[in-house]
Design a protein around this motif. Sequence first.
Motif, PDB file in Angstrom:
ATOM      1  N   LEU A  14       0.800  -1.054   0.216  1.00 47.41           N
ATOM      2  CA  LEU A  14       0.054   0.054   0.205  1.00 47.41           C
ATOM      3  C   LEU A  14       0.898   1.078   0.033  1.00 47.41           C
ATOM      4  N   TRP A  15       1.175   2.108  -0.790  1.00 46.75           N
ATOM      5  CA  TRP A  15       1.376   3.190  -1.070  1.00 46.75           C
ATOM      6  C   TRP A  15       0.315   4.598  -1.066  1.00 46.75           C
ATOM      7  N   LEU A  16       0.592   5.389  -0.526  1.00 50.37           N
ATOM      8  CA  LEU A  16       0.678   6.749  -0.926  1.00 50.37           C
ATOM      9  C   LEU A  16       0.581   7.436  -1.643  1.00 50.37           C
ATOM     10  N   ASP A  17      -0.502   8.085  -2.881  1.00 55.36           N
ATOM     11  CA  ASP A  17      -0.824   8.760  -3.846  1.00 55.36           C
ATOM     12  C   ASP A  17      -0.711  10.590  -3.092  1.00 55.36           C
ATOM     13  N   ASN A  18       0.692  10.613  -2.205  1.00 49.56           N
ATOM     14  CA  ASN A  18       0.533  11.903  -2.306  1.00 49.56           C
ATOM     15  C   ASN A  18       2.043  12.721  -0.948  1.00 49.56           C
ATOM     16  N   ILE A  19       2.023  14.196  -1.210  1.00 55.31           N
ATOM     17  CA  ILE A  19       3.173  14.292  -0.897  1.00 55.31           C
ATOM     18  C   ILE A  19       3.114  15.471  -0.518  1.00 55.31           C
ATOM     19  N   THR A  20       2.923  15.988   0.922  1.00 57.01           N
ATOM     20  CA  THR A  20       3.214  17.092   1.159  1.00 57.01           C
ATOM     21  C   THR A  20       4.279  17.216   2.304  1.00 57.01           C
ATOM     22  N   ARG A  21       4.729  19.113   2.546  1.00 56.46           N
ATOM     23  CA  ARG A  21       5.879  19.361   3.831  1.00 56.46           C
ATOM     24  C   ARG A  21       4.671  19.008   4.898  1.00 56.46           C
ATOM     25  N   GLU A  22       3.157  19.768   5.222  1.00 58.34           N
ATOM     26  CA  GLU A  22       2.547  19.324   6.100  1.00 58.34           C
ATOM     27  C   GLU A  22       1.865  18.071   6.376  1.00 58.34           C
ATOM     28  N   LEU A  23       2.309  17.038   5.358  1.00 57.41           N
ATOM     29  CA  LEU A  23       2.319  15.298   5.621  1.00 57.41           C
ATOM     30  C   LEU A  23       3.357  14.928   6.895  1.00 57.41           C
ATOM     31  N   CYS A  37       0.145   0.200   7.328  1.00 60.00           N
ATOM     32  CA  CYS A  37       1.402  -0.934   6.487  1.00 60.00           C
ATOM     33  C   CYS A  37       1.645  -0.218   5.210  1.00 60.00           C
ATOM     34  N   VAL A  38       1.671   1.624   5.541  1.00 58.44           N
ATOM     35  CA  VAL A  38       1.727   1.467   3.819  1.00 58.44           C
ATOM     36  C   VAL A  38       3.417   1.794   4.156  1.00 58.44           C
ATOM     37  N   THR A  39       4.057   2.219   2.903  1.00 62.20           N
ATOM     38  CA  THR A  39       5.125   1.643   2.479  1.00 62.20           C
ATOM     39  C   THR A  39       6.015   2.070   1.685  1.00 62.20           C
ATOM     40  N   GLY A  40       5.157   3.185   1.237  1.00 66.19           N
ATOM     41  CA  GLY A  40       5.552   4.034  -0.101  1.00 66.19           C
ATOM     42  C   GLY A  40       4.613   5.379  -0.506  1.00 66.19           C
ATOM     43  N   ARG A  86      13.074  12.690   2.168  1.00 65.99           N
ATOM     44  CA  ARG A  86      12.386  12.696   3.695  1.00 65.99           C
ATOM     45  C   ARG A  86      11.417  11.639   3.946  1.00 65.99           C
ATOM     46  N   ALA A  87      10.770  11.661   3.188  1.00 65.42           N
ATOM     47  CA  ALA A  87       9.673  10.006   3.041  1.00 65.42           C
ATOM     48  C   ALA A  87      10.440   9.132   3.237  1.00 65.42           C
ATOM     49  N   ALA A  88      11.433   8.768   2.214  1.00 67.02           N
ATOM     50  CA  ALA A  88      12.589   7.946   1.772  1.00 67.02           C
ATOM     51  C   ALA A  88      13.238   7.125   2.567  1.00 67.02           C
ATOM     52  N   ALA A  89      13.443   8.272   4.569  1.00 70.70           N
ATOM     53  CA  ALA A  89      14.128   8.030   5.013  1.00 70.70           C
ATOM     54  C   ALA A  89      12.774   7.048   6.212  1.00 70.70           C
ATOM     55  N   LEU A  90      11.953   7.851   5.904  1.00 72.15           N
ATOM     56  CA  LEU A  90      10.618   6.592   6.816  1.00 72.15           C
ATOM     57  C   LEU A  90      10.174   5.646   6.272  1.00 72.15           C
ATOM     58  N   PHE A  91      10.912   5.004   5.138  1.00 72.90           N
ATOM     59  CA  PHE A  91      10.587   4.270   4.531  1.00 72.90           C
ATOM     60  C   PHE A  91      11.636   3.450   4.235  1.00 72.90           C
ATOM     61  N   ARG A  92      13.073   3.490   4.731  1.00 69.81           N
ATOM     62  CA  ARG A  92      14.097   3.233   4.436  1.00 69.81           C
ATOM     63  C   ARG A  92      14.123   1.900   4.902  1.00 69.81           C
ATOM     64  N   PRO A  93      13.521   1.757   6.271  1.00 69.10           N
ATOM     65  CA  PRO A  93      13.842   0.085   6.938  1.00 69.10           C
ATOM     66  C   PRO A  93      12.612  -1.185   6.044  1.00 69.10           C
ATOM     67  N   THR A  94      11.828  -0.326   5.593  1.00 68.55           N
ATOM     68  CA  THR A  94      11.091  -1.298   4.482  1.00 68.55           C
ATOM     69  C   THR A  94      11.884  -1.717   3.491  1.00 68.55           C
ATOM     70  N   THR A  98      13.889  -5.663   2.861  1.00 78.52           N
ATOM     71  CA  THR A  98      13.038  -6.510   1.392  1.00 78.52           C
ATOM     72  C   THR A  98      13.400  -6.267   1.040  1.00 78.52           C
ATOM     73  N   GLY A  99      14.792  -6.376   1.079  1.00 79.23           N
ATOM     74  CA  GLY A  99      16.120  -6.491   0.167  1.00 79.23           C
ATOM     75  C   GLY A  99      15.704  -5.554  -1.545  1.00 79.23           C
ATOM     76  N   GLY A 100      15.218  -3.776  -1.358  1.00 76.56           N
ATOM     77  CA  GLY A 100      14.722  -3.611  -2.184  1.00 76.56           C
ATOM     78  C   GLY A 100      13.514  -3.653  -2.686  1.00 76.56           C
ATOM     79  N   VAL A 101      12.895  -4.461  -2.457  1.00 75.11           N
ATOM     80  CA  VAL A 101      11.708  -4.783  -3.299  1.00 75.11           C
ATOM     81  C   VAL A 101      10.107  -3.715  -3.286  1.00 75.11           C
ATOM     82  N   ASP A 102      11.064  -2.901  -2.133  1.00 78.41           N
ATOM     83  CA  ASP A 102       9.088  -1.814  -1.234  1.00 78.41           C
ATOM     84  C   ASP A 102       9.995  -1.356  -0.852  1.00 78.41           C
ATOM     85  N   GLY A 103       9.604  -0.051  -0.063  1.00 81.13           N
ATOM     86  CA  GLY A 103       9.960   1.430   0.304  1.00 81.13           C
ATOM     87  C   GLY A 103       9.936   2.128   0.006  1.00 81.13           C
TER      88      GLY A 103
END
Length: 369
Positions: A14-23, A37-40, A86-94, A98-103
């Motif tokens: 499940l990925w979010l189709d959005n990005i804002t600084r407020e988010l 469970c949003v992973t990207g 910044r968002a990528a850093a949040l998803f970096r653990p995923t 997953t070996g680069g498959v997700d996140g």
Amino acid sequence: MNATTQLHELGQSLWLDNITRELLDSGTLDRYRKEFCVTGLTSNPTIFDQAIGRTDAYDAAIRQKVKDGESGEALFFELAIEDLTRAAALFRPTYDATGGVDGWVSLEVSPLLADDAAGTIDAAVRLHASARCPNLFIKIPGTPAGIRAIEEAIFAGVPVNVTLLFSREQYVAAADAYWRGIQRRIGAGLDPKVNSVASIFVSRWDKAVAGKVPFALRNRLGIAIARRTYKAYRERFASAAWARFADAGALPQRLLWASTGAKDPQISDTYYVEALAAPYTINTMPEKTLNAFAAHGELIGVMQEDGSDAETTLDNFAKAGIDIVALADELQREGAQSFKQSWQDLMNAIETKSVQAGASTDTKENGQP
């Protein structure tokens, strides 16, 4: 267990189709990651136009960048990369787990390059290098010029999110371009692990034929196209050709469902999410749709690999006078044009705010209140 967790456990990202600084600043994106469970996430020019042009969240950053001599497209990409890293850093653990498959997060090249293969290749390589972020996709449209650019970008080692795909045939062209890029890397002795996703737009089909088909076919075209494409996708990764790629260390190009928000107010706001439940895929959904699915969505079934009932449904659309091939090309052209308009609106907003920032800076330097 809520519905988003059920989808995640099914094997759909499940990925979010959005990005804002407020988010980011409010912690909402991190909450979605933990609770839903949003992973990207994905972004596009329309999303950034709304985030930058219609709020004041970026005004201070724009003032500083204007002061530093930045303007126009370069200024925008700095803002976008700041948000996305910044968002990528949040998803970096995923990503790591997953070996680069997700996140992943995604940044689109200028839509003005949709028919310029050479310009798209140059922009993709430059943007990815400037971001210095391993889990950042560069979005390239699956237009005829984009297909050439996808192959070259993959060969150059740039992870690609192929956008603006509307049909099985457009998906296959994009998937073939990805494979050619990987094959060339293998032949050159390069690491074949260059990730990619292929994004099929779903709900725009139903909007395009609204009022043009019998009631029994209402809101059924997008799902039928998705089922047909999913069959081709699963067949590809069950093939001997893919087995050879996998043995060499290549990663699968995952199928991503885009445009999954309901546009018809007479259907459920979770209609497309529920219909597109399928393992080994990604669903990137608008924030409103994500919250709706978390609140009252249901996992009511799983898409079949054989494309059950898709061809019968598509035959019925053909009998109703819908030319699927022609409409797919039309939707892709319209999508590219829509992003071009959003891009121009975004550049106008950047220009307006840059002028305002410059005037504000001049006033302060002259000692005026």
